[in-house]
Design a protein around this motif. Structure first.
Motif, mmCIF file in Angstrom:
data_model
loop_
_atom_site.group_PDB
_atom_site.id
_atom_site.type_symbol
_atom_site.label_atom_id
_atom_site.label_comp_id
_atom_site.label_asym_id
_atom_site.label_seq_id
_atom_site.Cartn_x
_atom_site.Cartn_y
_atom_site.Cartn_z
ATOM 1 N N GLN A 215 -0.539 26.311 -5.011
ATOM 2 C CA GLN A 215 -0.927 27.499 -4.005
ATOM 3 C C GLN A 215 -1.979 28.273 -4.234
ATOM 4 O O GLN A 215 -2.761 28.576 -3.359
ATOM 5 C CB GLN A 215 0.313 28.392 -4.232
ATOM 6 C CG GLN A 215 0.821 28.707 -2.675
ATOM 7 C CD GLN A 215 2.160 29.024 -2.659
ATOM 8 O OE1 GLN A 215 2.806 29.387 -3.661
ATOM 9 N NE2 GLN A 215 2.684 28.640 -1.554
ATOM 10 N N ASN B 211 2.220 21.524 2.157
ATOM 11 C CA ASN B 211 2.800 22.680 2.509
ATOM 12 C C ASN B 211 4.077 22.646 3.340
ATOM 13 O O ASN B 211 4.977 23.382 3.201
ATOM 14 C CB ASN B 211 1.853 23.768 2.947
ATOM 15 C CG ASN B 211 1.074 24.478 1.846
ATOM 16 O OD1 ASN B 211 1.706 25.188 0.837
ATOM 17 N ND2 ASN B 211 -0.355 24.255 1.868
ATOM 18 N N GLY C 210 2.626 29.417 2.829
ATOM 19 C CA GLY C 210 2.346 27.893 3.096
ATOM 20 C C GLY C 210 1.726 27.710 4.359
ATOM 21 O O GLY C 210 1.065 26.782 4.663
#
Lengths: 115, 226
Positions: free
Chosen positions: B53, B121, B187
């Motif tokens: 991330q 994601n 995400g």
């Protein structure tokens, strides 16, 4: 002997443990370089790039400037992305990304370069 | 502006360093009992997801530099790669993941790295919102001159506000409206940014028992191998 140059103490410990052979740990490039030029050559070096003080490339430049030290195999261990980069001109025999590397990859280099 | 960009990238590096250490520490534990082995696996999984991330956020900052080249990408190969990587995570969570390829193998015009992150994601989101009874579903199908990659979950309904925003185009920031319970919307924000860069469209379909997120990619005109 294996040399580990990384300013993160815990990361150094993890690399040392994965080596499964005696290693010396340095937290900066200057200490490591002084040790190398004043004594026996290491069999293999695991080198971080972003270090306190001179960075890993300054260390590699210094290593390349002596006929004996330029032959020491170096494995870069960094979070920087060196994917598809050819650093063989610096004596670099391998690149491990800290985000993805596994202990067995470290021991593979040790098996290959350390007697 | 230049300093701000550098600051974010430096911060990303600083955030990643302890995560990488945590991950290595998990590997370095001596042999654990079978009962505790899952702790190691969870430490590795959590740190790897967080590292990914942070890397994605750094990439969002780099999009404006235009460094991500568009190329013909085999969409199924990317899906296979991501689902293989996430397979153990779904297993660990005791959630199913079914894959449906309903079209021929296609090459799409995309950046492989960014497309991989979009699908990753979507799937992480679907894993979070699916329950053990109904797993997540990944479908790849043709849609006119585009290929549609759809990820369906069985979570709570998508709020109207975010659905509307997606209908209109893109999620521009990870704000509250992009959230479902337990989610930061990060995400989706990343997937939206990457899709926009690739000239792909993202969207969502609201179901009574969940949501499908999709990305539509242009079929590559440069090469068709199949």
């Amino acid at each position: 002997m294996i040399y580990i140059i990384d300013d993160d103490e815990i990361m150094s410990e993890c690399i040392e443990k994965a080596c499964k052979k005696p290693a010396r740990v340095f937290s900066n490039a200057i200490e490591a370089m002084l040790d190398i030029t004043g004594g026996e050559l290491p069999d293999l070096i695991f080198l971080d790039i972003l270090l306190d003080g001179p960075d890993g490339f300054a260390f590699l430049d210094e290593m390349m400037s002596y006929p004996d030290t330029k032959k020491v195999p170096v494995v870069i261990v960094s979070s920087l992305d060196f994917k598809n980069k050819d650093l063989s001109g610096y004596g670099v025999v391998g690149i491990l990304n800290k985000d993805e590397m596994r202990p067995e990859e470290i021991s593979e280099y040790v098996d290959k370069y350390v007697k | 502006m230049e300093e701000e960009v550098d600051g974010i990238l430096v911060a990303a590096h600083e955030l990643k360093a302890p995560l990488a250490v945590l991950r290595q520490l998990a590997f370095s534990f001596d042999e654990l009992s079978a009962n505790n082995e899952h702790i190691r696996a969870e430490m590795i999984n959590v740190s790897e997801r967080a590292i990914r991330q942070v890397n994605d956020l750094a990439k969002v900052r780099r999009l404006e530099d235009g460094l991500f080249e568009m190329e013909p990408v085999a969409v199924r190969a990317v899906c296979d790669e991501v689902t293989e990587e996430l397979r153990h995570l779904f297993l660990g969570e005791k959630k199913g993941l079914s894959i449906h390829y309903t079209n021929k193998e296609r090459l799409v015009t995309a950046n492989r790295e960014l497309l991989r992150s979009v699908i990753y994601n979507f799937l992480i989101n679907a894993m979070h919102y699916s329950d053990t009874k109904f797993g997540a579903e990944l479908t790849v199908k043709d849609h006119y001159d585009r290929v549609k990659v759809i990820v369906r979950d069985h979570g709570p309904e998508l709020p109207w506000a975010i659905w509307k925003e997606m209908k209109e185009g893109w999620i521009d920031h990870p704000t509250e409206i992009a959230m479902r319970p337990g989610s930061s919307g990060l995400g989706l924000f990343i997937a939206s940014k990457f899709s926009k860069y690739m000239n792909a469209s993202v969207g969502a379909v609201r179901h009574r028992d969940g949501t499908s997120f999709y990305v539509e990619l242009p079929i590559s005109k440069q090469a068709s191998l199949f």
